[in-house]
Design a protein around this motif. Structure first.
Motif, PDB file in Angstrom:
ATOM      1  N   LYS A  14       0.924  -1.098  -0.202  1.00 19.68           N
ATOM      2  CA  LYS A  14       0.004  -0.033  -0.131  1.00 19.68           C
ATOM      3  C   LYS A  14       1.002   1.233   0.019  1.00 19.68           C
ATOM      4  CE  LYS A  14      -4.014   2.575   1.701  1.00 19.68           C
ATOM      5  NZ  LYS A  14      -5.232   2.519   1.856  1.00 19.68           N
ATOM      6  N   PHE A  15       1.782   1.273   0.992  1.00 18.68           N
ATOM      7  CA  PHE A  15       2.487   2.531   1.113  1.00 18.68           C
ATOM      8  C   PHE A  15       3.808   2.756   0.460  1.00 18.68           C
ATOM      9  CE2 PHE A  15      -0.456   2.719   4.471  1.00 18.68           C
ATOM     10  CZ  PHE A  15      -1.007   4.022   4.298  1.00 18.68           C
ATOM     11  N   GLY A  16       4.558   1.583  -0.213  1.00 20.21           N
ATOM     12  CA  GLY A  16       5.894   1.397  -0.980  1.00 20.21           C
ATOM     13  C   GLY A  16       6.884   1.907  -0.182  1.00 20.21           C
ATOM     14  N   SER A  17       7.575   3.067  -0.510  1.00 17.12           N
ATOM     15  CA  SER A  17       8.838   3.539   0.266  1.00 17.12           C
ATOM     16  C   SER A  17       8.360   4.043   1.606  1.00 17.12           C
ATOM     17  CB  SER A  17       9.591   4.460  -0.790  1.00 17.12           C
ATOM     18  OG  SER A  17       8.748   5.463  -0.976  1.00 17.12           O
ATOM     19  N   TYR A  18       6.999   4.583   1.771  1.00 15.84           N
ATOM     20  CA  TYR A  18       6.803   4.931   3.145  1.00 15.84           C
ATOM     21  C   TYR A  18       6.402   4.112   4.073  1.00 15.84           C
ATOM     22  CZ  TYR A  18       5.764   9.219   0.441  1.00 15.84           C
ATOM     23  OH  TYR A  18       5.952  10.682  -0.308  1.00 15.84           O
ATOM     24  N   ALA A  19       6.226   2.729   3.701  1.00 13.69           N
ATOM     25  CA  ALA A  19       5.874   1.620   4.510  1.00 13.69           C
ATOM     26  C   ALA A  19       6.441   1.453   5.982  1.00 13.69           C
ATOM     27  CB  ALA A  19       6.030   0.329   4.071  1.00 13.69           C
ATOM     28  N   ASP A  20       7.726   1.868   6.140  1.00 15.64           N
ATOM     29  CA  ASP A  20       8.381   1.911   7.308  1.00 15.64           C
ATOM     30  C   ASP A  20       8.036   2.973   8.358  1.00 15.64           C
ATOM     31  OD1 ASP A  20       9.755  -0.618   6.667  1.00 15.64           O
ATOM     32  OD2 ASP A  20      11.467   0.365   6.426  1.00 15.64           O
ATOM     33  N   ASP A  21       7.552   4.117   7.587  1.00 16.59           N
ATOM     34  CA  ASP A  21       7.227   5.360   8.552  1.00 16.59           C
ATOM     35  C   ASP A  21       5.664   5.388   9.010  1.00 16.59           C
ATOM     36  OD1 ASP A  21       9.955   5.906   7.885  1.00 16.59           O
ATOM     37  OD2 ASP A  21       9.250   7.200   6.043  1.00 16.59           O
TER      38      ASP A  21
END
Ligand SMILES: Cc1cc2nc3c(=O)[nH]c(=O)nc-3n(C[C@H](O)[C@H](O)[C@H](O)COP(=O)(O)OP(=O)(O)OC[C@H]3O[C@@H](n4cnc5c(N)ncnc54)[C@H](O)[C@@H]3O)c2cc1C
Length: 469
Positions: free
Chosen positions: A190-197
């Motif tokens: 769902k959030f791609g590169s934002y996933a960890d944040d």
């Protein structure tokens, strides 16, 4: 009447204008004009309450139709959402509104099947029993997964989670394996590169909401509206018009008229539409652009702090069903869509002249390849992936398809998101924000759009001074 485009209730300026010919202007409570930019659910909800309180309300919508992200298109003579939509049974703000409109008979409540695609297999995940049968996890982890909803419900207040990321919290309450197999692929999908944040608060709400929309046996029940979400939006338009308000479509607002720190209207291709107050429901960066020449630079920049993902939805019209699952989460990083939603496993195919409707959904930054592809390219690109997932699938099953894109589809809810959300009141007197990104701690949704719109109407009614009678 505060628009210099319109001096009569009906005036054709090349856009669609919804007005009530029967409405007697002499009965109109002499009051201030509120312009509402956007006829999505938040704008319509605010307009509905303000018009009924006697305010002179004018809704301006850039699209040809109302509904915003919950807007629709025609399939076999029936309106269908461009992006898949349902309500949870605990979405009380929308249900309250439907009751007020006397339209509760139109709410369709149905059990739905949820599943997961993982390592080339389909798993049902609709009930607690399904969770216990989820073989990719060992028995202990299945129990942990099952208990996560209960643990989420134990969180007393979202503030407890604000400083945690979803990954930290999910690992804490479900363990490493459950995170790796179940949640991480979904977060990344769902959030791609934002996933960890992504904030734990965002995920907590998902667990809580879905858990709260379950029947006695633990199975999920979801709600839909007869005629689609557009039918409810149109019923709201009717109620606004009946209360003396106006809703105009195909009117793109291009900026704000601001004089001495106070808003005096909005700019449209046809001129200024005057108003005593303006409610802006578009995405925050759009409002930042409008304010760039009028407001303090720090304030304008603060409206750009929240990032948004776009969404691309491929909507297939098939001559047969793909599976018996309504909502399929895709936990396979090689599959380019995060969800396969077979809408007609929720609302039957005869609604759409026998067509089976399947949505394939992808969230991505606006410059992602899939977002920039033409409709045909999206379709061609998707076919081999669908074939891999459903080996029996043939291209000839597809009778028609559409590709819909939304630039501002999902705010990226990071840690301490509450600090990024602007107040509804802006430094410009009379200008109010009512945007999807301000919904918090819940995630966006029509239920919350209605809640925010109505809350703002209440605030404005209390604040905007009415002329003496
Ligand atoms: C893929 C996807 C799936 C979703 N699934 C669900 C679901 O299952 N259930 C659910 O309840 N919600 C769902 N949502 C969320 C839901 O659609 C939104 O939260 C809700 O519709 C937001 O309403 P809104 O009025 O705040 O914003 P919007 O719907 O975005 O409305 C804003 C309006 O402003 C208009 N506008 C923008 N700029 C201008 C301008 N310059 N001039 C005039 N008008 C302008 C836009 O055209 C739009 O109509 C989903 C969203 C997406 C993207």
């Amino acid at each position: 009447m505060a628009t210099d485009l319109c001096t009569e209730p009906v005036f054709d300026v090349g856009s669609f204008l919804f007005v009530d010919d029967e409405y007697d202007m002499t009965n109109r409570h002499q009051s201030q004009t509120i312009i509402i930019v956007g006829a999505g659910f938040s704008g319509l909800a605010a307009a509905y309450d303000l018009a009924r309180q006697g305010f002179d309300v004018e809704v301006l919508e850039s699209d040809r139709e109302v509904g915003g992200l919950a807007g629709s298109f025609d399939v076999g003579g029936t309106r269908l959402e461009k992006f898949y939509h349902h309500w949870f049974t605990n979405d009380r703000h929308v249900m309250d509104l439907i009751h007020e409109l006397g339209l509760q008979a139109n709410v369709l409540l149905r059990p739905t099947q949820t599943g997961m695609y993982f390592a080339h297999n389909f798993y049902r995940l609709s009930s607690p029993l399904d969770v216990l049968r989820f073989t990719p996890l060992n028995l202990l982890d299945r129990v942990r997964l099952g208990l996560m909803v209960l643990r989420a419900r134990k969180v007393q207040h979202w503030k407890e989670l604000e400083s945690l990321t979803a990954q930290e919290w999910l690992r804490q309450i479900g363990g490493e394996q459950v995170y790796r197999i179940v949640w991480e692929p979904l977060l990344r999908g769902k959030f791609g590169s934002y996933a960890d944040d992504i904030s734990a608060v965002w995920f907590w709400n998902k667990l809580k909401l879905r858990g709260g929309s379950r029947g006695k046996g633990g199975g999920e029940n979801l709600a839909y509206y007869q005629g689609g979400f557009i039918a409810l939006a149109e019923a709201m338009v009717k109620a606004i018009v009946a209360a003396g308000g106006r809703v105009r479509t195909s009117v793109p607002v291009q900026g704000l008229a601001i004089q001495r720190g106070r808003v005096s209207g909005v700019l449209t291709p046809d001129g200024v539409v005057k108003g005593d107050a303006v409610i802006a429901t578009p995405a925050l960066p759009t409002v930042a652009d409008w304010l760039a020449a009028h407001a303090d630079r720090d304030y304008v920049e603060s409206l750009r702090q929240i990032q948004y993902l776009a969404n691309v939805c491929l909507v297939l019209q098939l001559d047969r069903s793909l599976s018996n699952t309504y909502w399929l989460n895709v936990n396979d990083p090689k599959f380019p869509f995060v969800g396969v939603i077979e809408h007609t496993n929720f609302q039957p195919p005869d609604t759409y002249a026998g067509r089976h409707i399947v949505y394939l959904s992808k969230y991505a930054p606006e410059d992602a390849e899939l977002v920039r592809m033409t409709d045909e390219q999206v379709f061609e690109f998707s076919l081999p992936h669908i074939q891999r997932m459903f080996p029996q699938f043939k291209r000839t099953w597809v009778k028609d398809y559409h590709v819909w894109r939304a630039r501002y589809a999902q705010p990226v809810v990071v840690r301490h998101y509450s600090k990024l959300i602007p107040e509804v009141q802006t430094p410009i007197a009379g200008l109010y924000l009512c945007s999807m990104a301000q919904v918090y701690p819940e995630d966006r949704g029509t239920n919350y759009a209605i809640r925010e719109g109505r809350q703002l109407a209440e605030t404005i009614a209390a604040q905007v001074s009415r002329p003496p009678t």
